[in-house]
Design a protein around this motif. Sequence first.
Motif, PDB file in Angstrom:
ATOM      1  N   GLY A  20      38.632 -62.694 -55.160  1.00 47.57           N
ATOM      2  CA  GLY A  20      39.801 -61.845 -54.973  1.00 47.57           C
ATOM      3  C   GLY A  20      39.411 -60.487 -54.415  1.00 47.57           C
ATOM      4  O   GLY A  20      38.248 -60.220 -54.105  1.00 47.57           O
ATOM      5  N   ASN A 117      30.479 -66.344 -48.579  1.00 44.56           N
ATOM      6  CA  ASN A 117      31.634 -66.994 -49.206  1.00 44.56           C
ATOM      7  C   ASN A 117      31.568 -68.512 -49.123  1.00 44.56           C
ATOM      8  O   ASN A 117      32.059 -69.206 -50.006  1.00 44.56           O
ATOM      9  CB  ASN A 117      32.927 -66.471 -48.600  1.00 44.56           C
ATOM     10  CG  ASN A 117      33.166 -65.011 -48.944  1.00 44.56           C
ATOM     11  OD1 ASN A 117      32.472 -64.439 -49.785  1.00 44.56           O
ATOM     12  ND2 ASN A 117      34.132 -64.414 -48.305  1.00 44.56           N
ATOM     13  N   VAL A 129      41.799 -68.169 -56.545  1.00 49.87           N
ATOM     14  CA  VAL A 129      42.063 -66.883 -55.894  1.00 49.87           C
ATOM     15  C   VAL A 129      42.973 -66.091 -56.832  1.00 49.87           C
ATOM     16  O   VAL A 129      44.133 -66.456 -57.023  1.00 49.87           O
ATOM     17  CB  VAL A 129      42.730 -67.061 -54.513  1.00 49.87           C
ATOM     18  CG1 VAL A 129      42.914 -65.704 -53.836  1.00 49.87           C
ATOM     19  CG2 VAL A 129      41.920 -67.998 -53.628  1.00 49.87           C
ATOM     20  N   ALA A 132      44.748 -61.465 -53.660  1.00 46.80           N
ATOM     21  CA  ALA A 132      44.192 -61.262 -52.329  1.00 46.80           C
ATOM     22  C   ALA A 132      45.269 -60.902 -51.329  1.00 46.80           C
ATOM     23  O   ALA A 132      46.252 -61.632 -51.190  1.00 46.80           O
ATOM     24  CB  ALA A 132      43.472 -62.525 -51.854  1.00 46.80           C
ATOM     25  N   ALA A 138      38.443 -62.967 -49.632  1.00 48.04           N
ATOM     26  CA  ALA A 138      38.641 -64.052 -50.599  1.00 48.04           C
ATOM     27  C   ALA A 138      39.278 -65.264 -49.934  1.00 48.04           C
ATOM     28  O   ALA A 138      39.018 -66.412 -50.317  1.00 48.04           O
ATOM     29  CB  ALA A 138      39.508 -63.574 -51.763  1.00 48.04           C
ATOM     30  N   LEU A 139      40.087 -65.019 -48.926  1.00 45.45           N
ATOM     31  CA  LEU A 139      40.742 -66.135 -48.232  1.00 45.45           C
ATOM     32  C   LEU A 139      39.759 -66.891 -47.349  1.00 45.45           C
ATOM     33  O   LEU A 139      39.977 -68.073 -47.052  1.00 45.45           O
ATOM     34  CB  LEU A 139      41.946 -65.630 -47.446  1.00 45.45           C
ATOM     35  CG  LEU A 139      42.998 -64.902 -48.297  1.00 45.45           C
ATOM     36  CD1 LEU A 139      44.188 -64.500 -47.451  1.00 45.45           C
ATOM     37  CD2 LEU A 139      43.415 -65.717 -49.505  1.00 45.45           C
ATOM     38  N   ALA A 142      38.601 -69.377 -49.708  1.00 41.30           N
ATOM     39  CA  ALA A 142      39.620 -70.421 -49.871  1.00 41.30           C
ATOM     40  C   ALA A 142      39.582 -71.391 -48.691  1.00 41.30           C
ATOM     41  O   ALA A 142      39.686 -72.610 -48.872  1.00 41.30           O
ATOM     42  CB  ALA A 142      40.997 -69.795 -50.022  1.00 41.30           C
ATOM     43  N   CYS A 154      45.607 -70.649 -57.433  1.00 44.35           N
ATOM     44  CA  CYS A 154      45.993 -69.258 -57.229  1.00 44.35           C
ATOM     45  C   CYS A 154      46.714 -68.717 -58.448  1.00 44.35           C
ATOM     46  O   CYS A 154      47.502 -69.434 -59.079  1.00 44.35           O
ATOM     47  CB  CYS A 154      46.930 -69.137 -56.024  1.00 44.35           C
ATOM     48  SG  CYS A 154      46.178 -69.543 -54.445  1.00 44.35           S
ATOM     49  N   VAL A 168      47.702 -64.848 -51.630  1.00 40.04           N
ATOM     50  CA  VAL A 168      47.969 -65.803 -52.704  1.00 40.04           C
ATOM     51  C   VAL A 168      49.284 -66.518 -52.443  1.00 40.04           C
ATOM     52  O   VAL A 168      49.377 -67.753 -52.553  1.00 40.04           O
ATOM     53  CB  VAL A 168      47.987 -65.074 -54.070  1.00 40.04           C
ATOM     54  CG1 VAL A 168      48.476 -65.989 -55.171  1.00 40.04           C
ATOM     55  CG2 VAL A 168      46.614 -64.514 -54.401  1.00 40.04           C
TER      56      VAL A 168
END
Length: 177
Positions: A20, A117, A129, A132, A138-139, A142, A154, A168
Amino acid sequence: LYAYGDLSCLNDELTLGVVGTRYPSAYGRTAAGKISAELAKVGFTIVSGSASGIDSAAHRGALSAGGKTVAVLGCGVDVIYPKDNEDIYEVIAENGVFISEYPPGTPPLGKNFPLRNRIISGISLGIFVAEAPLHSGALITAESAIEHERDVFCLPPHDIFDRNFEGVVKYLRDGAF
């Protein structure tokens, strides 16, 4: 990979990446810490990136429950980053492991963090997550999870219009759990 700590936790079957923003709301920070603690209590090893904000809350949550944590770094394993985590550096090494693809002494360069990541995702069963914004690193994690055919979870936002939860909301809209 370079490592400092207990390598055996990389063999744990139950691992969850928690990621996040570095600038979370009190809600996001608290939720990330409490959820990480509860998961650690039932045997999950929490994986995160050791950055300020959600990452630190996840590591601290796992440790507070007596659990294990893996910190994937964007610098050398001998570099304490961020300085806010200096107080838990040795605690993580004793109850988990720091790993990095960068040799010891490598400073925390911005370009290294998006690359690390994929490792967070690769060693985790899924990615959670917590908070974000739309262009959060953070994405990237993901997206790596989706490429690795991992589940993405999420935290439901406390306010669906809060810009810090735009990323999110996008993933929840697209089918994340």
